[in-house]
Scaffold this active site. Sequence first.
Site, PDB file in Angstrom:
ATOM      1  N   ASP A  52       0.830  -1.204   0.000  1.00 37.99           N
ATOM      2  CA  ASP A  52       0.000   0.000   0.000  1.00 37.99           C
ATOM      3  C   ASP A  52       0.867   1.258   0.000  1.00 37.99           C
ATOM      4  O   ASP A  52       2.075   1.207   0.235  1.00 37.99           O
ATOM      5  CB  ASP A  52      -0.949   0.018   1.210  1.00 37.99           C
ATOM      6  CG  ASP A  52      -0.229   0.021   2.551  1.00 37.99           C
ATOM      7  OD1 ASP A  52       0.752  -0.728   2.692  1.00 37.99           O
ATOM      8  OD2 ASP A  52      -0.630   0.786   3.448  1.00 37.99           O
TER       9      ASP A  52
ATOM     10  N   GLU B  78      -0.089  -0.955   5.660  1.00 37.99           N
ATOM     11  CA  GLU B  78       1.002  -0.594   6.565  1.00 37.99           C
ATOM     12  C   GLU B  78       0.956   0.873   6.926  1.00 37.99           C
ATOM     13  O   GLU B  78       1.422   1.283   7.982  1.00 37.99           O
ATOM     14  CB  GLU B  78       2.358  -0.926   5.910  1.00 37.99           C
ATOM     15  CG  GLU B  78       3.549  -0.824   6.859  1.00 37.99           C
ATOM     16  CD  GLU B  78       4.144   0.563   6.982  1.00 37.99           C
ATOM     17  OE1 GLU B  78       4.894   0.807   7.945  1.00 37.99           O
ATOM     18  OE2 GLU B  78       3.874   1.435   6.130  1.00 37.99           O
TER      19      GLU B  78
HETATM   20 ZN   LIG Z   1       6.729   1.927   4.221  1.00 42.22          ZN
END
Ligand SMILES: [Zn+2]
Length: 361
Positions: free
Chosen positions: A77, A131
């Site tokens: 992401d 994340e």
């Molecule tokens: Zn990162």
Amino acid sequence: MVMAAVLTPEILADPVALTRALVDIESVSGDEQEITDAVEAALLAAGRLSVSRLGNVVCARTDLGRPSRVILAGHLDTVPIADNLPATIAGDLMYGCGTSDMKSGSAIALHLAATVAEPAFDVTYLFYDCEEVESERNGLFKVSQQQPDWLDGSFAILLEPTHGLVEAGCQGTMRVIVRTHGTRAHAARSWHGHNAIHDAGEVLRRLSAYQARQVTIDGCAYREGLNAVRIAGGVASNVIPDRCEIEVNFRFAPDRGEADALAHLREVFQGYELEVTDSAPGALPGLDRPAARQFLDVVGEAPVAKLGWTDVSRFAAMGIPALNFGPGDPNFAHKRDEHVEIPKIRAGAETLRRWLTTPAD
Ligand SMILES: [Zn+2]
């Protein structure tokens, strides 16, 4: 139905082309289905990896019966795009959202998964989602809760941006509220009360006099920090305040656990009420493990301490030493002009390939 973007063998064979292809699949946190489908399809096409999926996390493992297993991990992401897609190339630089953090790193891992048939270790490749958002949504966190066996290994490398350096371990972080208590009174008759904001002065004095510790672990210097990050108090302009709150952030070296860190804060703020609002442990560098030593030999440069908090700490919590090593420049992560130096992508891929293919001693 939207066709998953195809990562052809030609693209998979070139970590730079692969970086660009991954960058061009938009994948802001929470919207990783398309990129995860593409990565999963590429791993399945390699034909010699056991591939599993949990939501938008893909795990691909070699099972060659090697004496030890290492983990290469990267998130798929990005933060929200900032008019910086698709990727563009200018000279030696590739620009675009995620080029540095961390599609160049994840591209290297995927490139190795697709092209290293006979690694010296068994390898687990992990690609995960979310994340860049709160911890409960983090794909690696979900794996640690639901598929902890995927994180089995003796050493892990996260390909987060480090500009080609080895950043080992990470510092812990703890946030506390230090509270002072007073007695309310009318400001015109202040001697009937006790001013909690004035009492905050002593708390701030201790903070400004605080000498932060620096410790060296496995050759990495960790510099701690204890800082007020917010202060709140006051009732009304005609009232002596009975409460003041100083929010303090403690960044601590990984030789302290969370309990030690809290005990230290209780000592520093002795006599004051203290409430913990957030805490995450650090991670020891663990560079004495054989797989880590062999990696450092191949890199040929001394490691440096990771001063932020990263997902390496999730591995450390499971007893697996982990470090960060990625081509991106962390100073450009999350920025509108985010970019990666193309030669660093090639150099990082070469270093990791050499490490994975050098026979273990
Ligand atoms: Zn990162």
